[in-house]
Write a protein that holds these residues in place. Structure first.
Motif, PDB file in Angstrom:
ATOM      1  N   LYS A  99       0.813  -1.223   0.000  1.00  0.00           N
ATOM      2  CA  LYS A  99       0.000   0.000   0.000  1.00  0.00           C
ATOM      3  C   LYS A  99       0.840   1.264   0.000  1.00  0.00           C
ATOM      4  CE  LYS A  99      -2.426  -1.168   3.506  1.00  0.00           C
ATOM      5  NZ  LYS A  99      -2.634  -2.356   4.191  1.00  0.00           N
ATOM      6  N   LYS A 100       1.959   1.248  -0.723  1.00  0.00           N
ATOM      7  CA  LYS A 100       2.804   2.426  -0.877  1.00  0.00           C
ATOM      8  C   LYS A 100       2.519   3.043  -2.237  1.00  0.00           C
ATOM      9  CE  LYS A 100       5.696   1.431   2.624  1.00  0.00           C
ATOM     10  NZ  LYS A 100       6.118   2.238   3.693  1.00  0.00           N
ATOM     11  N   LEU A 101       2.420   4.347  -2.257  1.00  0.00           N
ATOM     12  CA  LEU A 101       2.172   5.069  -3.500  1.00  0.00           C
ATOM     13  C   LEU A 101       3.485   5.255  -4.243  1.00  0.00           C
ATOM     14  CD1 LEU A 101       0.114   6.626  -5.222  1.00  0.00           C
ATOM     15  CD2 LEU A 101       0.752   8.651  -3.947  1.00  0.00           C
ATOM     16  N   VAL A 102       3.534   4.825  -5.495  1.00  0.00           N
ATOM     17  CA  VAL A 102       4.743   4.941  -6.308  1.00  0.00           C
ATOM     18  C   VAL A 102       4.459   5.936  -7.415  1.00  0.00           C
ATOM     19  CG1 VAL A 102       6.353   3.725  -7.788  1.00  0.00           C
ATOM     20  CG2 VAL A 102       5.380   2.567  -5.817  1.00  0.00           C
ATOM     21  N   GLU A 103       5.201   7.020  -7.414  1.00  0.00           N
ATOM     22  CA  GLU A 103       5.046   8.035  -8.450  1.00  0.00           C
ATOM     23  C   GLU A 103       6.317   8.100  -9.280  1.00  0.00           C
ATOM     24  OE1 GLU A 103       1.947  11.314  -6.743  1.00  0.00           O
ATOM     25  OE2 GLU A 103       4.054  11.765  -6.735  1.00  0.00           O
ATOM     26  N   GLU A 104       6.144   8.163 -10.566  1.00  0.00           N
ATOM     27  CA  GLU A 104       7.268   8.289 -11.469  1.00  0.00           C
ATOM     28  C   GLU A 104       7.126   9.594 -12.237  1.00  0.00           C
ATOM     29  OE1 GLU A 104       6.952   4.831 -13.844  1.00  0.00           O
ATOM     30  OE2 GLU A 104       7.552   3.490 -12.218  1.00  0.00           O
ATOM     31  N   PRO A 105       8.225  10.288 -12.478  1.00  0.00           N
ATOM     32  CA  PRO A 105       8.132  11.554 -13.191  1.00  0.00           C
ATOM     33  C   PRO A 105       7.761  11.351 -14.657  1.00  0.00           C
ATOM     34  CG  PRO A 105      10.403  10.968 -12.888  1.00  0.00           C
ATOM     35  CD  PRO A 105       9.598   9.971 -12.111  1.00  0.00           C
ATOM     36  N   VAL A 106       7.044  12.307 -15.206  1.00  0.00           N
ATOM     37  CA  VAL A 106       6.645  12.234 -16.601  1.00  0.00           C
ATOM     38  C   VAL A 106       7.776  12.734 -17.495  1.00  0.00           C
ATOM     39  CG1 VAL A 106       4.966  13.013 -18.284  1.00  0.00           C
ATOM     40  CG2 VAL A 106       4.244  12.511 -15.966  1.00  0.00           C
ATOM     41  N   ARG A 107       8.269  13.927 -17.187  1.00  0.00           N
ATOM     42  CA  ARG A 107       9.385  14.464 -17.958  1.00  0.00           C
ATOM     43  C   ARG A 107      10.086  15.543 -17.138  1.00  0.00           C
ATOM     44  NH1 ARG A 107       8.134  19.329 -21.273  1.00  0.00           N
ATOM     45  NH2 ARG A 107       6.091  20.006 -20.591  1.00  0.00           N
ATOM     46  N   ILE A 108      11.326  15.814 -17.482  1.00  0.00           N
ATOM     47  CA  ILE A 108      12.108  16.841 -16.798  1.00  0.00           C
ATOM     48  C   ILE A 108      11.880  18.166 -17.518  1.00  0.00           C
ATOM     49  CG2 ILE A 108      14.429  17.599 -16.230  1.00  0.00           C
ATOM     50  CD1 ILE A 108      15.199  14.668 -15.980  1.00  0.00           C
ATOM     51  N   VAL A 109      11.427  19.158 -16.765  1.00  0.00           N
ATOM     52  CA  VAL A 109      11.104  20.463 -17.343  1.00  0.00           C
ATOM     53  C   VAL A 109      12.311  21.395 -17.311  1.00  0.00           C
ATOM     54  CG1 VAL A 109       9.599  22.479 -17.136  1.00  0.00           C
ATOM     55  CG2 VAL A 109       8.708  20.209 -16.652  1.00  0.00           C
ATOM     56  N   ASP A 110      13.021  21.441 -16.173  1.00  0.00           N
ATOM     57  CA  ASP A 110      14.111  22.403 -16.025  1.00  0.00           C
ATOM     58  C   ASP A 110      15.166  21.824 -15.090  1.00  0.00           C
ATOM     59  OD1 ASP A 110      15.538  24.747 -16.301  1.00  0.00           O
ATOM     60  OD2 ASP A 110      14.459  25.778 -14.700  1.00  0.00           O
ATOM     61  N   ARG A 111      16.419  22.255 -15.276  1.00  0.00           N
ATOM     62  CA  ARG A 111      17.534  21.885 -14.407  1.00  0.00           C
ATOM     63  C   ARG A 111      18.263  23.150 -13.997  1.00  0.00           C
ATOM     64  NH1 ARG A 111      19.552  16.317 -15.590  1.00  0.00           N
ATOM     65  NH2 ARG A 111      18.224  15.527 -17.245  1.00  0.00           N
ATOM     66  N   LYS A 112      18.743  23.153 -12.747  1.00  0.00           N
ATOM     67  CA  LYS A 112      19.599  24.250 -12.324  1.00  0.00           C
ATOM     68  C   LYS A 112      20.527  23.753 -11.226  1.00  0.00           C
ATOM     69  CE  LYS A 112      16.810  26.451  -8.758  1.00  0.00           C
ATOM     70  NZ  LYS A 112      16.173  27.666  -8.316  1.00  0.00           N
ATOM     71  N   ILE A 113      21.629  24.441 -11.046  1.00  0.00           N
ATOM     72  CA  ILE A 113      22.623  24.065 -10.052  1.00  0.00           C
ATOM     73  C   ILE A 113      22.596  25.109  -8.947  1.00  0.00           C
ATOM     74  CG2 ILE A 113      25.067  23.754  -9.608  1.00  0.00           C
ATOM     75  CD1 ILE A 113      25.336  22.761 -12.473  1.00  0.00           C
ATOM     76  N   ARG A 117      28.422  26.664  -0.035  1.00  0.00           N
ATOM     77  CA  ARG A 117      29.795  27.104   0.220  1.00  0.00           C
ATOM     78  C   ARG A 117      30.833  26.168  -0.383  1.00  0.00           C
ATOM     79  NH1 ARG A 117      29.429  29.070   6.490  1.00  0.00           N
ATOM     80  NH2 ARG A 117      27.965  30.758   6.084  1.00  0.00           N
ATOM     81  N   LYS A 118      30.659  24.854  -0.130  1.00  0.00           N
ATOM     82  CA  LYS A 118      31.688  23.929  -0.580  1.00  0.00           C
ATOM     83  C   LYS A 118      31.191  22.896  -1.576  1.00  0.00           C
ATOM     84  CE  LYS A 118      34.485  24.273   3.552  1.00  0.00           C
ATOM     85  NZ  LYS A 118      35.156  23.552   4.628  1.00  0.00           N
ATOM     86  N   LYS A 119      29.926  22.934  -1.944  1.00  0.00           N
ATOM     87  CA  LYS A 119      29.438  21.941  -2.897  1.00  0.00           C
ATOM     88  C   LYS A 119      28.337  22.521  -3.765  1.00  0.00           C
ATOM     89  CE  LYS A 119      26.323  19.781   0.410  1.00  0.00           C
ATOM     90  NZ  LYS A 119      25.934  18.520   1.031  1.00  0.00           N
ATOM     91  N   GLN A 120      28.030  21.802  -4.820  1.00  0.00           N
ATOM     92  CA  GLN A 120      26.984  22.202  -5.749  1.00  0.00           C
ATOM     93  C   GLN A 120      25.929  21.095  -5.789  1.00  0.00           C
ATOM     94  OE1 GLN A 120      28.915  22.814  -9.477  1.00  0.00           O
ATOM     95  NE2 GLN A 120      29.899  24.711  -8.835  1.00  0.00           N
ATOM     96  N   ILE A 121      24.650  21.497  -5.825  1.00  0.00           N
ATOM     97  CA  ILE A 121      23.544  20.551  -5.833  1.00  0.00           C
ATOM     98  C   ILE A 121      22.755  20.747  -7.123  1.00  0.00           C
ATOM     99  CG2 ILE A 121      21.436  19.797  -4.674  1.00  0.00           C
ATOM    100  CD1 ILE A 121      22.634  20.927  -2.096  1.00  0.00           C
ATOM    101  N   LEU A 122      22.543  19.656  -7.844  1.00  0.00           N
ATOM    102  CA  LEU A 122      21.750  19.695  -9.053  1.00  0.00           C
ATOM    103  C   LEU A 122      20.263  19.624  -8.694  1.00  0.00           C
ATOM    104  CD1 LEU A 122      21.537  19.586 -12.176  1.00  0.00           C
ATOM    105  CD2 LEU A 122      21.603  17.108 -11.956  1.00  0.00           C
ATOM    106  N   MET A 123      19.481  20.602  -9.091  1.00  0.00           N
ATOM    107  CA  MET A 123      18.038  20.651  -8.825  1.00  0.00           C
ATOM    108  C   MET A 123      17.313  20.334 -10.124  1.00  0.00           C
ATOM    109  SD  MET A 123      17.956  21.602  -5.633  1.00  0.00           S
ATOM    110  CE  MET A 123      16.421  22.345  -5.233  1.00  0.00           C
ATOM    111  N   VAL A 124      16.294  19.466 -10.056  1.00  0.00           N
ATOM    112  CA  VAL A 124      15.554  19.055 -11.227  1.00  0.00           C
ATOM    113  C   VAL A 124      14.082  19.339 -10.993  1.00  0.00           C
ATOM    114  CG1 VAL A 124      14.970  17.108 -12.695  1.00  0.00           C
ATOM    115  CG2 VAL A 124      17.230  17.235 -11.695  1.00  0.00           C
ATOM    116  N   LEU A 125      13.452  20.049 -11.950  1.00  0.00           N
ATOM    117  CA  LEU A 125      12.015  20.319 -11.898  1.00  0.00           C
ATOM    118  C   LEU A 125      11.336  19.324 -12.842  1.00  0.00           C
ATOM    119  CD1 LEU A 125       9.630  22.109 -11.023  1.00  0.00           C
ATOM    120  CD2 LEU A 125      10.117  23.537 -12.981  1.00  0.00           C
ATOM    121  N   ILE A 126      10.412  18.525 -12.279  1.00  0.00           N
ATOM    122  CA  ILE A 126       9.729  17.520 -13.095  1.00  0.00           C
ATOM    123  C   ILE A 126       8.261  17.865 -13.230  1.00  0.00           C
ATOM    124  CG2 ILE A 126      11.326  15.700 -12.482  1.00  0.00           C
ATOM    125  CD1 ILE A 126       9.113  14.680 -10.594  1.00  0.00           C
ATOM    126  N   GLU A 127       7.625  17.245 -14.183  1.00  0.00           N
ATOM    127  CA  GLU A 127       6.199  17.468 -14.410  1.00  0.00           C
ATOM    128  C   GLU A 127       5.449  16.199 -14.151  1.00  0.00           C
ATOM    129  OE1 GLU A 127       4.425  17.797 -18.466  1.00  0.00           O
ATOM    130  OE2 GLU A 127       4.452  19.881 -17.816  1.00  0.00           O
TER     131      GLU A 127
END
Length: 127
Positions: A99-113, A117-127
């Motif tokens: 009874k766990k809800l499994v969601e999968e992304p449809v497509r990636i809309v945008d990416r940004k970093i 201070r010491k690291k970079q994180i990749l952010m992904v916007l999905i639809e």
């Protein structure tokens, strides 16, 4: 023994319309959709049979055929909506055996970093 005096005991009858509670943690944490925005109840199912005051049998759709149709009443919420147009479809939702809800992304809309201070994180916007 302490009891909440304002609690309501919920009683169900045959052919009542109910929502089913799902656990949203599996499959959605990777894409950052957590907390208040995750759906907690799915569907609109009718009750076929009441086994006792705590266990009911639901009429599940074909999308949820892999799940057993007997549930405790703590996993149900009574539907108060009279208009069927306000209810979401189940064709895009996937629920596994636990009874766990499994969601999968449809497509990636945008990416940004995002730079810290010491690291970079990749952010992904999905639809």
């Amino acid at each position: 023994m302490y009891v909440d005096p304002r609690r309501n005991s919920v009683t169900f009858s045959v052919d009542d319309r109910v929502y089913l509670k799902v656990s949203p943690w599996k499959g959605v944490i990777k894409f950052g959709k957590r907390g208040k925005l995750v759906p907690r109840f799915i569907g609109l199912f009718s009750i076929n049979e009441i086994l006792n005051d705590q266990i009911v049998v639901l009429d599940l759709s074909l999308e949820l055929a892999s799940i057993h149709n007997t549930f405790n009443v703590c996993y149900l919420r009574k539907c108060k909506v009279e208009d069927e147009m306000q209810i979401l479809s189940l064709k895009y939702l996937k629920v596994d055996l636990s009874k766990k809800l499994v969601e999968e992304p449809v497509r990636i809309v945008d990416r940004k970093i995002t730079k810290l201070r010491k690291k970079q994180i990749l952010m992904v916007l999905i639809e």
